[in-house]
Scaffold this motif. Structure first.
Motif, mmCIF file in Angstrom:
data_model
loop_
_atom_site.group_PDB
_atom_site.id
_atom_site.type_symbol
_atom_site.label_atom_id
_atom_site.label_comp_id
_atom_site.label_asym_id
_atom_site.label_seq_id
_atom_site.Cartn_x
_atom_site.Cartn_y
_atom_site.Cartn_z
ATOM 1 N N ARG A 75 -16.336 -15.953 -7.282
ATOM 2 C CA ARG A 75 -17.547 -16.532 -6.698
ATOM 3 C C ARG A 75 -17.241 -17.848 -5.973
ATOM 4 N N GLU A 76 -16.479 -18.704 -6.642
ATOM 5 C CA GLU A 76 -16.281 -20.049 -6.084
ATOM 6 C C GLU A 76 -15.153 -20.127 -5.074
ATOM 7 N N LYS A 77 -14.096 -19.342 -5.291
ATOM 8 C CA LYS A 77 -12.945 -19.423 -4.366
ATOM 9 C C LYS A 77 -12.956 -18.298 -3.335
ATOM 10 N N THR B 175 -7.442 -25.544 -14.986
ATOM 11 C CA THR B 175 -7.140 -25.775 -16.413
ATOM 12 C C THR B 175 -8.407 -26.169 -17.180
ATOM 13 N N GLU B 176 -9.321 -26.878 -16.501
ATOM 14 C CA GLU B 176 -10.611 -27.204 -17.131
ATOM 15 C C GLU B 176 -11.423 -25.918 -17.311
ATOM 16 N N LEU B 177 -11.455 -25.118 -16.240
ATOM 17 C CA LEU B 177 -12.238 -23.882 -16.264
ATOM 18 C C LEU B 177 -11.718 -22.927 -17.344
ATOM 19 N N PHE B 178 -10.405 -22.812 -17.440
ATOM 20 C CA PHE B 178 -9.793 -21.885 -18.400
ATOM 21 C C PHE B 178 -9.625 -22.519 -19.785
ATOM 22 N N GLU B 179 -10.018 -23.779 -19.909
ATOM 23 C CA GLU B 179 -9.946 -24.526 -21.184
ATOM 24 C C GLU B 179 -8.539 -24.496 -21.793
ATOM 25 N N VAL B 180 -7.536 -24.820 -20.971
ATOM 26 C CA VAL B 180 -6.157 -24.808 -21.468
ATOM 27 C C VAL B 180 -5.477 -26.172 -21.318
ATOM 28 N N VAL B 181 -6.260 -27.213 -21.042
ATOM 29 C CA VAL B 181 -5.660 -28.540 -20.849
ATOM 30 C C VAL B 181 -4.777 -28.948 -22.040
ATOM 31 N N PRO B 182 -5.217 -28.713 -23.304
ATOM 32 C CA PRO B 182 -4.372 -29.144 -24.430
ATOM 33 C C PRO B 182 -3.035 -28.406 -24.532
ATOM 34 N N PHE B 183 -2.902 -27.272 -23.815
ATOM 35 C CA PHE B 183 -1.674 -26.464 -23.954
ATOM 36 C C PHE B 183 -0.703 -26.645 -22.795
ATOM 37 N N LEU B 184 -1.012 -27.592 -21.911
ATOM 38 C CA LEU B 184 -0.173 -27.728 -20.711
ATOM 39 C C LEU B 184 1.248 -28.189 -21.011
ATOM 40 N N LYS B 185 1.426 -28.875 -22.148
ATOM 41 C CA LYS B 185 2.776 -29.372 -22.466
ATOM 42 C C LYS B 185 3.449 -28.552 -23.560
ATOM 43 N N GLN C 115 -13.472 -13.933 -22.080
ATOM 44 C CA GLN C 115 -13.212 -15.207 -21.373
ATOM 45 C C GLN C 115 -12.547 -14.944 -20.027
ATOM 46 N N ILE C 116 -11.518 -14.098 -20.051
ATOM 47 C CA ILE C 116 -10.785 -13.812 -18.801
ATOM 48 C C ILE C 116 -11.734 -13.192 -17.776
ATOM 49 N N ARG C 117 -12.580 -12.278 -18.234
ATOM 50 C CA ARG C 117 -13.532 -11.637 -17.311
ATOM 51 C C ARG C 117 -14.463 -12.676 -16.689
ATOM 52 N N ASP C 118 -15.014 -13.559 -17.547
ATOM 53 C CA ASP C 118 -15.936 -14.590 -17.046
ATOM 54 C C ASP C 118 -15.248 -15.489 -16.030
ATOM 55 N N LEU C 119 -13.995 -15.828 -16.343
ATOM 56 C CA LEU C 119 -13.258 -16.737 -15.461
ATOM 57 C C LEU C 119 -12.959 -16.087 -14.118
ATOM 58 N N LEU C 120 -12.597 -14.807 -14.178
ATOM 59 C CA LEU C 120 -12.296 -14.110 -12.915
ATOM 60 C C LEU C 120 -13.545 -14.021 -12.050
ATOM 61 N N ARG C 121 -14.676 -13.786 -12.698
ATOM 62 C CA ARG C 121 -15.930 -13.706 -11.958
ATOM 63 C C ARG C 121 -16.202 -15.044 -11.259
ATOM 64 N N GLN C 122 -15.968 -16.127 -12.003
ATOM 65 C CA GLN C 122 -16.213 -17.464 -11.441
ATOM 66 C C GLN C 122 -15.258 -17.772 -10.283
ATOM 67 N N VAL C 123 -13.988 -17.382 -10.479
ATOM 68 C CA VAL C 123 -12.988 -17.620 -9.420
ATOM 69 C C VAL C 123 -13.370 -16.838 -8.166
ATOM 70 N N ASN D 211 -6.403 -28.172 -7.754
ATOM 71 C CA ASN D 211 -6.451 -26.813 -8.311
ATOM 72 C C ASN D 211 -6.051 -26.779 -9.775
ATOM 73 N N VAL D 212 -4.991 -27.527 -10.116
ATOM 74 C CA VAL D 212 -4.560 -27.548 -11.518
ATOM 75 C C VAL D 212 -5.694 -28.095 -12.389
ATOM 76 N N HIS D 213 -6.321 -29.159 -11.920
ATOM 77 C CA HIS D 213 -7.402 -29.780 -12.689
ATOM 78 C C HIS D 213 -8.568 -28.794 -12.850
ATOM 79 N N TRP D 214 -8.991 -28.210 -11.730
ATOM 80 C CA TRP D 214 -10.157 -27.308 -11.768
ATOM 81 C C TRP D 214 -9.885 -26.097 -12.656
#
Lengths: 328, 266
Positions: free
Chosen positions: A205-207, A142-152, A195-203, A137-140
């Protein structure tokens, strides 16, 4: 489709005290207080089907957040009841809490001084998420939300948009069946909101997550929700398709005319002039008269340009909020 | 097992939070002994004219002061109580109500993180002090000292439960800063953190022996000095009993006071 949120005649009263103005009022309130009661949610009923995204809209203080607080068990109703995922939120225990998530746009659940990844790990422990499922879930997300560089990066050093994405990720790690979102895009710029709207739509749909969303940004509601529930002064005034509601209130359009030469033209029927000078005029025209108005203008005037403008979404909603009685 | 994991997760993230600001973390370590040095200067001045005060010689008093100040810093950790009260006021307390974990368990985790962090600091401070000023340390070594491994954590758990129960008053009264300050002052006095309780009238000390505060700081330090004649088992039972009282009180209060919480501010 199966209803997973059922709300029956839900009511919530808040009590508060009124303090008289000034120092004398402050001193007096130490000894005696006038307690008042206000009904925040009044006889509210609705159902939401599995996997739907439903918008809950209304002006400030209408009772949207109170309704969400009752559905998540934060506050108990004064009367009436609700069943979410088969549980009564007012008395449900940890089993229910493991099946939903709440994101409050104005309050953070992330640890402010630490990177968001640390809160993710804490949520893993609290929600008892298996390591494999957690990492997936973290991988999916963070990739989807494009926040991998900000995890630390410590949360306090993230932008508002990045922080909100982390909030949503933290709330989705345990695969909730229902997601309550209270103003998730508040204060965000247009790009982050989209971005948030698009991501919520995807979540969704997929989850297959059912989403109940409150927002003051009509673009959020318009882009995500086919169905809306309108609340005003604690009462439901509309529950149905968003497009049907908007159609109902699009009773007039604004028509802009630009003339090639100085023109003084007055249409003979019920068009209301909003702006007018020699080369330009704007009329508010009933929707049913649009065709007749355009035909008349084309015949009578030497036109350089014309434009039909529908009411802005926010303008329409403002009209809906101010209407008396229930909207069918 | 799951509860242990949850408490451990919260304690661990509290530790991480305490270590994130390097300057603060290092200053805490460096200045942990500052209170000890000031206490040493104070009692040295008082003992310059006398050999004994009560039953205490200067080395006994210094040992008492060193251990009681460190134990006080440890046992008076009430950040979790202040946090709960401020979160109720701000409305952010709501986040604990939607988590699948008990409120008390959550704040126990926060306390455990802060308490173990302070324990490490205090142990280092005492060790450094004991090495530097060994002439002023009076520690009779005997097997009974093992009791301290039970007494001190039990005292900490009691204080957590007590502070937690008091902080839940914020659900009803919203702003309880005055209550928390008053509570801290009373506890500091009754636990012997300010002065040895032996210096108080006998009747007062006897009354204090039925309260848990007597066993939080004063008793363990005197037990360490060999100046305590009450059996440690009794101390443990008193602490455990009072802990149970406050855990149950917190549980009852949380259930009945939930209706007052309106989540104002969210």
């Amino acid at each position: 489709m199966q209803s997973i949120i059922k709300v029956n005649n839900l009511c919530k009263d808040y009590t508060f005290f009124e303090k008289e103005e000034g120092l004398r009022g402050s001193l007096r309130s130490l000894f005696t207080r006038q307690m008042q009661s206000r009904r925040a949610v009044d006889d509210f009923s609705f159902t939401i089907d599995n996997h739907d995204i439903v918008g809950l809209i209304g002006p400030n203080g209408a009772g949207k957040t109170t309704l969400i607080k009752m559905l998540t068990g934060i506050v108990k109703p004064t009367s009436g009841g609700a069943v979410v995922l088969g549980y009564d939120p007012a008395h449900a225990g940890n089993e229910y809490k493991r099946r939903f998530a709440l994101v409050m746009g104005q309050k953070s659940q992330l640890w402010w001084d630490l990177p968001a990844g640390e809160t993710f790990r804490l949520n893993q422990a609290i929600y008892q998420i298996e390591e494999g499922s957690f990492l997936k879930n973290v991988h999916w997300l963070t990739e989807l939300f494009e926040v991998v560089p900000f995890l630390k990066v410590p949360v306090r050093q993230l932008s508002l948009g990045e922080r909100m994405k982390m909030e949503i990720i933290a709330s989705l790690l345990h695969d909730p069946s229902v997601l309550f979102l209270d103003e998730p895009t508040i204060g965000l710029d247009a790009i982050a909101q989209r971005q948030i709207r698009d991501l919520l739509r995807q979540v969704n749909r997929e989850k297959k997550v059912t989403i109940l969303l409150t927002s003051h940004y009509m673009k959020d509601i318009h882009s995500l929700c086919e169905r809306v529930i309108v609340i005003r002064q604690g009462r439901k005034i509309y529950d149905g398709q968003l497009e049907r509601l908007l159609e109902q209130y699009k009773e007039s359009v604004n028509i802009h005319l630009r003339f090639n030469q100085p023109t003084q033209w007055s249409p003979t029927f019920s068009a209301q002039p909003l702006e007018m000078d020699a080369y330009h005029a704007v009329y508010q025209v009933p929707k049913s008269e649009t065709q007749r108005f355009l035909h008349s203008a084309l015949t009578a005037c030497d036109l350089a340009d014309m434009r039909v403008e529908e009411k802005e979404l926010d303008e329409l909603v403002e009209t809906i909020y101010s209407m008396e009685g229930e909207t069918e | 097992m799951n509860t242990v994991k949850k408490v451990g997760g919260i304690a661990a993230i509290t530790w991480k939070g305490l270590l994130i600001y390097r300057a603060d973390a290092w200053l805490n370590i460096v200045f942990a002994g500052a209170r000890v040095i000031l206490t040493f200067l104070l009692w040295s001045a008082v003992f310059s004219a006398k050999d004994r005060i009560g039953d205490y010689t200067l080395p006994m008093m210094i040992t008492y002061a060193v251990f009681s100040t460190q134990l006080a810093q440890l046992q008076h950790k009430d950040d979790h109580a202040w946090q709960l009260a401020s979160e109720v006021r701000a409305g952010t307390f709501s986040k604990y109500l939607v988590h699948p974990f008990s409120i008390t368990g959550h704040f126990f985790g926060l306390w455990l993180g802060a308490w173990t962090h302070q324990l490490l600091l205090s142990l280092v401070t005492i060790l450094v002090w004991a090495l530097a000023f060994w002439r002023y340390m009076v520690i009779p070594v005997n097997a009974d000292l093992v009791w301290l491994l039970i007494l001190v954590p039990l005292g900490g758990v009691f204080m957590m439960a007590f502070n937690h129960a008091v902080s839940l008053a914020s659900l009803k009264f919203t702003e309880i800063t005055g209550l928390l300050i008053f509570k801290s002052n009373l506890v500091e006095f009754f636990s012997g953190a300010l002065i040895p309780l032996q210096l108080l009238p006998d009747w007062f000390e006897r009354v204090l022996r039925i309260t848990p505060f007597y066993y939080v700081i004063y008793y363990p330090v005197n037990f360490l000095l060999g100046a305590e004649n009450q059996p440690p088992l009794r101390a443990c039972l008193v602490l455990a009993g009072w802990t149970l009282v406050f855990v149950l009180a917190a549980r009852y209060w949380l259930r009945s006071a939930h209706r007052f919480y309106e989540g104002v501010g969210i």
